[in-house]
Design an enzyme around this catalytic site. Structure first.
Site, mmCIF file in Angstrom:
data_model
loop_
_atom_site.group_PDB
_atom_site.id
_atom_site.type_symbol
_atom_site.label_atom_id
_atom_site.label_comp_id
_atom_site.label_asym_id
_atom_site.label_seq_id
_atom_site.Cartn_x
_atom_site.Cartn_y
_atom_site.Cartn_z
ATOM 1 C CG HIS A 61 -3.640 -1.736 5.309
ATOM 2 N ND1 HIS A 61 -2.709 -2.713 5.044
ATOM 3 C CD2 HIS A 61 -3.854 -1.785 6.646
ATOM 4 C CE1 HIS A 61 -2.381 -3.322 6.156
ATOM 5 N NE2 HIS A 61 -3.070 -2.787 7.151
ATOM 6 C CD GLU A 63 -1.634 -0.529 0.294
ATOM 7 O OE1 GLU A 63 -0.488 -1.018 0.264
ATOM 8 O OE2 GLU A 63 -2.194 -0.180 1.363
ATOM 9 C CB CYS A 91 0.411 -5.905 3.606
ATOM 10 S SG CYS A 91 -1.391 -5.708 3.597
ATOM 11 C CB CYS A 94 -2.922 -4.097 0.249
ATOM 12 S SG CYS A 94 -3.545 -3.297 1.758
#
Length: 158
Positions: A61, A63, A91, A94
């Site tokens: 991801h 992040e 999410c 993260c």
């Protein structure tokens, strides 16, 4: 809004615009369009965009990539004087990484009603049961971030 609040909001907008450019890059590469940067002392020290498809890695991801890059830049595992700017609410994974890296703040654009980890579905970033909490600011460039996400998923459905 006071002059100081206006200046802070302009700073957040400026950095979110940089994260948004990374989200557009993800979009162009067929990835879910999320971009993220980590800022310390007005300098970008880490950046990333979703690369789940490219890397065949569900943890790739934006992040996670930005936090890893920032830790490498700082040669530190903690980012307490740093702020994460991300186009979509982190999410749970993260948000957890933000807590474990002790980020000072998280600024995000669009909320994620299905998997948000910073208040929409879960509240990991501010959970008092954890050893760290990050200040969260939401809604910076929200309309633009939402529009990009909707455009991506509309393309996928069509």
């Amino acid at each position: 809004m006071s002059e100081i609040e206006g200046q802070v909001w302009q700073k957040h907008h400026r950095f979110m615009a940089r994260a948004f450019m990374l989200a557009e890059q993800a979009f162009d590469e067929g990835e879910v369009p999320v971009g993220a940067i980590v800022v310390r002392n007005e300098q970008i020290i880490g950046k990333g965009y979703n690369q789940v498809q490219r890397l065949n890695d569900p943890t790739a991801h934006a992040e996670m990539i930005a936090i890893s890059a920032a830790c490498e830049t700082m040669d530190e595992k903690y980012l307490s004087e740093c702020t994460l700017y991300v186009t979509l609410e982190p999410c749970p994974m993260c948000a957890g990484a933000a807590v474990w890296s002790k980020l000072g703040g998280i600024v995000f654009g669009a909320t994620d009603a299905k998997a948000g980890g910073c208040g929409s579905v879960f509240n990991i970033s501010s959970n008092k049961k954890l050893n760290h909490q990050a200040e969260v600011i939401q809604g910076v460039m929200e309309a633009e971030c939402e529009h990009l996400m909707k455009a991506f998923f509309k393309d996928r459905r069509d």
